[in-house]
Design a protein around this motif. Sequence first.
Motif, PDB file in Angstrom:
ATOM      1  N   GLU A 155      26.705  71.789   6.630  1.00 53.24           N
ATOM      2  CA  GLU A 155      25.201  72.006   7.038  1.00 53.24           C
ATOM      3  C   GLU A 155      24.217  71.757   5.460  1.00 53.24           C
ATOM      4  O   GLU A 155      24.240  70.692   5.866  1.00 53.24           O
ATOM      5  CB  GLU A 155      25.239  73.131   7.525  1.00 53.24           C
ATOM      6  CG  GLU A 155      23.699  73.163   8.063  1.00 53.24           C
ATOM      7  CD  GLU A 155      24.055  74.483   8.672  1.00 53.24           C
ATOM      8  OE1 GLU A 155      24.060  75.577   9.010  1.00 53.24           O
ATOM      9  OE2 GLU A 155      22.452  75.281   9.551  1.00 53.24           O
ATOM     10  N   ASP A 166      16.526  79.572  10.198  1.00 52.53           N
ATOM     11  CA  ASP A 166      17.522  79.060   9.257  1.00 52.53           C
ATOM     12  C   ASP A 166      16.327  78.434   8.658  1.00 52.53           C
ATOM     13  O   ASP A 166      17.360  78.606   7.240  1.00 52.53           O
ATOM     14  CB  ASP A 166      17.958  78.029  10.463  1.00 52.53           C
ATOM     15  CG  ASP A 166      18.899  77.177  10.169  1.00 52.53           C
ATOM     16  OD1 ASP A 166      20.027  77.490  10.795  1.00 52.53           O
ATOM     17  OD2 ASP A 166      19.512  76.459   8.928  1.00 52.53           O
ATOM     18  N   GLU A 207      26.340  78.016   2.778  1.00 51.97           N
ATOM     19  CA  GLU A 207      24.981  78.024   4.111  1.00 51.97           C
ATOM     20  C   GLU A 207      23.855  76.916   2.574  1.00 51.97           C
ATOM     21  O   GLU A 207      24.216  75.932   2.789  1.00 51.97           O
ATOM     22  CB  GLU A 207      24.846  78.425   4.315  1.00 51.97           C
ATOM     23  CG  GLU A 207      25.104  79.805   5.279  1.00 51.97           C
ATOM     24  CD  GLU A 207      25.198  79.094   6.589  1.00 51.97           C
ATOM     25  OE1 GLU A 207      24.209  78.276   7.197  1.00 51.97           O
ATOM     26  OE2 GLU A 207      26.451  79.020   7.320  1.00 51.97           O
ATOM     27  N   ASN A 228      17.534  72.109  10.206  1.00 50.60           N
ATOM     28  CA  ASN A 228      17.205  72.238   8.735  1.00 50.60           C
ATOM     29  C   ASN A 228      15.642  70.978   8.752  1.00 50.60           C
ATOM     30  O   ASN A 228      15.647  70.585   8.749  1.00 50.60           O
ATOM     31  CB  ASN A 228      18.476  71.881   7.781  1.00 50.60           C
ATOM     32  CG  ASN A 228      19.451  72.817   7.370  1.00 50.60           C
ATOM     33  OD1 ASN A 228      20.135  72.031   6.954  1.00 50.60           O
ATOM     34  ND2 ASN A 228      19.313  73.821   8.472  1.00 50.60           N
ATOM     35  N   ASP A 256      20.599  82.296   5.633  1.00 53.19           N
ATOM     36  CA  ASP A 256      21.025  81.094   5.839  1.00 53.19           C
ATOM     37  C   ASP A 256      20.901  79.937   4.461  1.00 53.19           C
ATOM     38  O   ASP A 256      20.822  79.386   3.904  1.00 53.19           O
ATOM     39  CB  ASP A 256      20.436  81.236   6.932  1.00 53.19           C
ATOM     40  CG  ASP A 256      21.804  79.936   8.427  1.00 53.19           C
ATOM     41  OD1 ASP A 256      21.559  79.030   7.798  1.00 53.19           O
ATOM     42  OD2 ASP A 256      21.328  79.897   9.008  1.00 53.19           O
TER      43      ASP A 256
HETATM   44 CA    CA Z   1      21.635  76.995   8.860  1.00 53.49          CA
END
Ligand code: CA
Length: 331
Positions: free
Chosen positions: A184, A36, A234, A81, A288
Amino acid sequence: MDAPVRAQGLAPGTVNGEVRPTVETEPVPSDGDAADDPAVWVNPDDPTRSAVIATDKKSGLLVYDLDGSQLQYLPEGEFNNVDVRTVPGRSGPLVVAGERSGNAIGVFELEPGSRQLRNVSAGGLEPGVEVYGSCLYLSPDTGRLYVFVTSKSGDVEQWELVDDGSGRVAGQQVRTFALDSQTEGCVADDEVGQVYVSEEAVGIWKLGAEPGDPGEGTLVAEVADGGPLAADVEGLTLTTRPDGTGYLIASSQGNDSLVVYAREGDNPFVLSFRILGGMGVDGVTHADGVDAVAADLGPAFPSGVLVVQDSENDEGNQNFKLVPLDQILPG
Ligand code: CA
Ligand code: CA
Ligand code: CA
Ligand code: CA
């Protein structure tokens, strides 16, 4: 034939410029959509021995060398994250990552010599929102360290992180604010006390990053048909120069590109680019999380590096691609 490395960067105004990664990390341990978000730590003693810390959102944290080799796998949770800061008084940088299965903020210290993470959370770092994204903010006014935790509901919590006296890190919630829909990615500009938050279907918001700042922000970049910014927005990252200039870079997942804005003023559009294959590493699709640092990291990355998640690695599980920053940013 492979295109040459553009050591001068892309020209301002470029749309969908083409750059190429020179390094990719080893694949993450979990299959499917698992890689991610990365965070780059610059080693002040030897920049060639810096580290990329990254998440496998199904299973844990990873540390990679700048040549992509895995230095550590810490299978301690569903970290989504990750961010890193050097904090005065500690022997190594703090690495903070939102952990979704336990709905907690994970705190680790990276040992500079071995480049290994160890858990230094004192526990109790459990936000009231459902943890999704997260990013750090080190206040220039007070020296206090904060983490912003974003959520699918759009609610954002700001927590202050403090040493509990034993070297472990505790914290408390100091602020909440809300955007209207799923958020996010976020990144704080420590020098000017601002935080950027991506509302995935809408755009990029800028707000004051101090606990007493208003909860209303400014929409500095908006998702639009035809781009340059396409949903989902993102990861976000910043590069900074000592003179206050620099760049805000956003992962524009819907059109397989990254969009660069000026750090200063109203964050005007500078350029956008795609990351193609060609230098022995496959290109990036559906990016991402992203991180970039503008620092001399040695011959491989003389102006710094951009690290970005790649949703489709050609060999094995997902991984992260590294692009020399001198291919991208205008000199
Ligand atoms: Ca993400
Ligand atoms: Ca997302
Ligand atoms: Ca790829
Ligand atoms: Ca590959």
